[in-house]
Design a protein around this motif. Sequence first.
Motif, PDB file in Angstrom:
ATOM      1  N   ASN A 142       0.838  -1.201   0.000  1.00 26.70           N
ATOM      2  CA  ASN A 142       0.000   0.000   0.000  1.00 26.70           C
ATOM      3  C   ASN A 142       0.874   1.252   0.000  1.00 26.70           C
ATOM      4  OD1 ASN A 142      -2.447   1.471   0.127  1.00 26.70           O
ATOM      5  ND2 ASN A 142      -2.207   1.712   2.327  1.00 26.70           N
ATOM      6  N   ARG A 143       1.938   1.227   0.818  1.00 26.29           N
ATOM      7  CA  ARG A 143       2.855   2.379   0.857  1.00 26.29           C
ATOM      8  C   ARG A 143       3.587   2.549  -0.474  1.00 26.29           C
ATOM      9  NH1 ARG A 143       4.058   0.042   6.180  1.00 26.29           N
ATOM     10  NH2 ARG A 143       2.869   1.241   7.707  1.00 26.29           N
ATOM     11  N   GLN A 144       3.902   1.446  -1.134  1.00 24.33           N
ATOM     12  CA  GLN A 144       4.559   1.535  -2.441  1.00 24.33           C
ATOM     13  C   GLN A 144       3.649   2.247  -3.444  1.00 24.33           C
ATOM     14  OE1 GLN A 144       5.589  -2.739  -2.689  1.00 24.33           O
ATOM     15  NE2 GLN A 144       7.603  -2.044  -3.345  1.00 24.33           N
ATOM     16  N   GLN A 145       2.366   1.892  -3.426  1.00 22.40           N
ATOM     17  CA  GLN A 145       1.413   2.532  -4.331  1.00 22.40           C
ATOM     18  C   GLN A 145       1.307   4.025  -4.028  1.00 22.40           C
ATOM     19  OE1 GLN A 145      -0.039   1.214  -6.950  1.00 22.40           O
ATOM     20  NE2 GLN A 145       0.835  -0.792  -6.572  1.00 22.40           N
ATOM     21  N   GLN A 146       1.260   4.379  -2.751  1.00 23.68           N
ATOM     22  CA  GLN A 146       1.183   5.789  -2.374  1.00 23.68           C
ATOM     23  C   GLN A 146       2.449   6.531  -2.782  1.00 23.68           C
ATOM     24  OE1 GLN A 146       0.475   5.465   1.822  1.00 23.68           O
ATOM     25  NE2 GLN A 146      -1.734   5.233   1.595  1.00 23.68           N
ATOM     26  N   ALA A 147       3.601   5.898  -2.546  1.00 20.32           N
ATOM     27  CA  ALA A 147       4.882   6.537  -2.899  1.00 20.32           C
ATOM     28  C   ALA A 147       4.970   6.757  -4.396  1.00 20.32           C
ATOM     29  CB  ALA A 147       6.044   5.679  -2.404  1.00 20.32           C
ATOM     30  N   ALA A 148       4.457   5.817  -5.175  1.00 20.93           N
ATOM     31  CA  ALA A 148       4.503   5.965  -6.637  1.00 20.93           C
ATOM     32  C   ALA A 148       3.697   7.185  -7.086  1.00 20.93           C
ATOM     33  CB  ALA A 148       3.975   4.697  -7.307  1.00 20.93           C
ATOM     34  N   GLN A 149       2.652   7.519  -6.359  1.00 22.64           N
ATOM     35  CA  GLN A 149       1.856   8.697  -6.700  1.00 22.64           C
ATOM     36  C   GLN A 149       2.586   9.999  -6.366  1.00 22.64           C
ATOM     37  OE1 GLN A 149      -1.855   8.144  -4.646  1.00 22.64           O
ATOM     38  NE2 GLN A 149      -2.467   6.412  -5.919  1.00 22.64           N
ATOM     39  N   PHE A 150       3.389   9.970  -5.290  1.00 21.36           N
ATOM     40  CA  PHE A 150       4.140  11.163  -4.900  1.00 21.36           C
ATOM     41  C   PHE A 150       5.402  11.367  -5.730  1.00 21.36           C
ATOM     42  CE2 PHE A 150       2.150  10.262  -0.617  1.00 21.36           C
ATOM     43  CZ  PHE A 150       1.241  11.284  -0.708  1.00 21.36           C
ATOM     44  N   ALA A 151       5.879  10.293  -6.351  1.00 17.54           N
ATOM     45  CA  ALA A 151       7.170  10.345  -7.049  1.00 17.54           C
ATOM     46  C   ALA A 151       7.256  11.464  -8.087  1.00 17.54           C
ATOM     47  CB  ALA A 151       7.483   9.000  -7.670  1.00 17.54           C
ATOM     48  N   PRO A 152       6.262  11.654  -8.979  1.00 19.09           N
ATOM     49  CA  PRO A 152       6.396  12.723  -9.978  1.00 19.09           C
ATOM     50  C   PRO A 152       6.556  14.114  -9.364  1.00 19.09           C
ATOM     51  CG  PRO A 152       4.642  11.217 -10.599  1.00 19.09           C
ATOM     52  CD  PRO A 152       5.057  10.839  -9.205  1.00 19.09           C
ATOM     53  N   ASN A 153       5.799  14.384  -8.276  1.00 23.30           N
ATOM     54  CA  ASN A 153       5.933  15.700  -7.624  1.00 23.30           C
ATOM     55  C   ASN A 153       7.311  15.872  -6.999  1.00 23.30           C
ATOM     56  OD1 ASN A 153       3.337  16.463  -8.288  1.00 23.30           O
ATOM     57  ND2 ASN A 153       2.451  15.695  -6.404  1.00 23.30           N
ATOM     58  N   LEU A 154       7.825  14.813  -6.386  1.00 24.87           N
ATOM     59  CA  LEU A 154       9.155  14.907  -5.784  1.00 24.87           C
ATOM     60  C   LEU A 154      10.218  15.061  -6.863  1.00 24.87           C
ATOM     61  CD1 LEU A 154       8.852  12.263  -2.953  1.00 24.87           C
ATOM     62  CD2 LEU A 154       9.198  14.707  -2.664  1.00 24.87           C
ATOM     63  N   ALA A 155      10.056  14.363  -7.977  1.00 36.07           N
ATOM     64  CA  ALA A 155      11.027  14.492  -9.078  1.00 36.07           C
ATOM     65  C   ALA A 155      10.988  15.905  -9.650  1.00 36.07           C
ATOM     66  CB  ALA A 155      10.725  13.455 -10.162  1.00 36.07           C
ATOM     67  N   ALA A 156       9.816  16.501  -9.673  1.00 42.32           N
ATOM     68  CA  ALA A 156       9.683  17.871 -10.211  1.00 42.32           C
ATOM     69  C   ALA A 156      10.414  18.883  -9.339  1.00 42.32           C
ATOM     70  CB  ALA A 156       8.207  18.252 -10.335  1.00 42.32           C
ATOM     71  N   GLN A 157      10.665  18.557  -8.076  1.00 39.55           N
ATOM     72  CA  GLN A 157      11.391  19.470  -7.193  1.00 39.55           C
ATOM     73  C   GLN A 157      12.829  19.666  -7.645  1.00 39.55           C
ATOM     74  OE1 GLN A 157       9.960  21.243  -4.670  1.00 39.55           O
ATOM     75  NE2 GLN A 157       8.123  20.346  -5.531  1.00 39.55           N
ATOM     76  N   ASP A 158      13.330  18.735  -8.455  1.00 39.17           N
ATOM     77  CA  ASP A 158      14.712  18.899  -8.952  1.00 39.17           C
ATOM     78  C   ASP A 158      14.836  20.152  -9.782  1.00 39.17           C
ATOM     79  OD1 ASP A 158      15.462  16.577  -7.724  1.00 39.17           O
ATOM     80  OD2 ASP A 158      15.231  15.340  -9.490  1.00 39.17           O
TER      81      ASP A 158
END
Length: 198
Positions: free
Chosen positions: A182-198
């Motif tokens: 469940n946490r993996q699925q949630q993390a996958a949703q946050f990943a694009p926003n975190l990558a955009a912080q670069d």
Amino acid sequence: MAIGTGAAILGASALGGLMGSGDQTVTQQQQLPSFLQPYAPLYAQQGYNLSQAPFNPYPWETVAPFTQDQNAAMDMVRQRALSGSPVTNAAQQQTLNTINGDYLNPATNPYLQQTYDQAAKRVADSFARGTAAQTDSRFAQSHGYGGSAWQEAQQANQTALGDSLAGLAANVYGNNYAQERNRQQQAAQFAPNLAAQD
């Protein structure tokens, strides 16, 4: 000057037409005022000389240099751009670890292993002090300690202990697996926003 000349010609033609005479032409000349005429050749020569001179740039700064604070601020912006925010970096690493399933594995999730070990120790202690001790006591009182019936009871107890530990492991590791998926699925949703912080 063309307008003025045209107006003068029109005026003369109109006057000539009124007076009955033929076409007349009026010519106007443009001249510098008499007080400037002696200087005109000098100005022309000076303009020509300047046009032939090589480019001579202004030798001093034309813009105020950056202050120490401005340079420090630009350096901080550059460092932040290159290194990123430590908070964002930690969030990205945590999210990457979660997506990669690092917390599914007891080798990379020491708390998971400790949870199981603590619970298994309690089960084993309960077995040693309860079931195993009672079995030994019962067979000792009936003078059957060490006999084949005692051995069968010991085997049955060991099988029951193994089943209990297996059930405990399935419960601890299974629940962790479900929660981490469940946490993996949630993390996958946050990943694009975190990558955009670069």
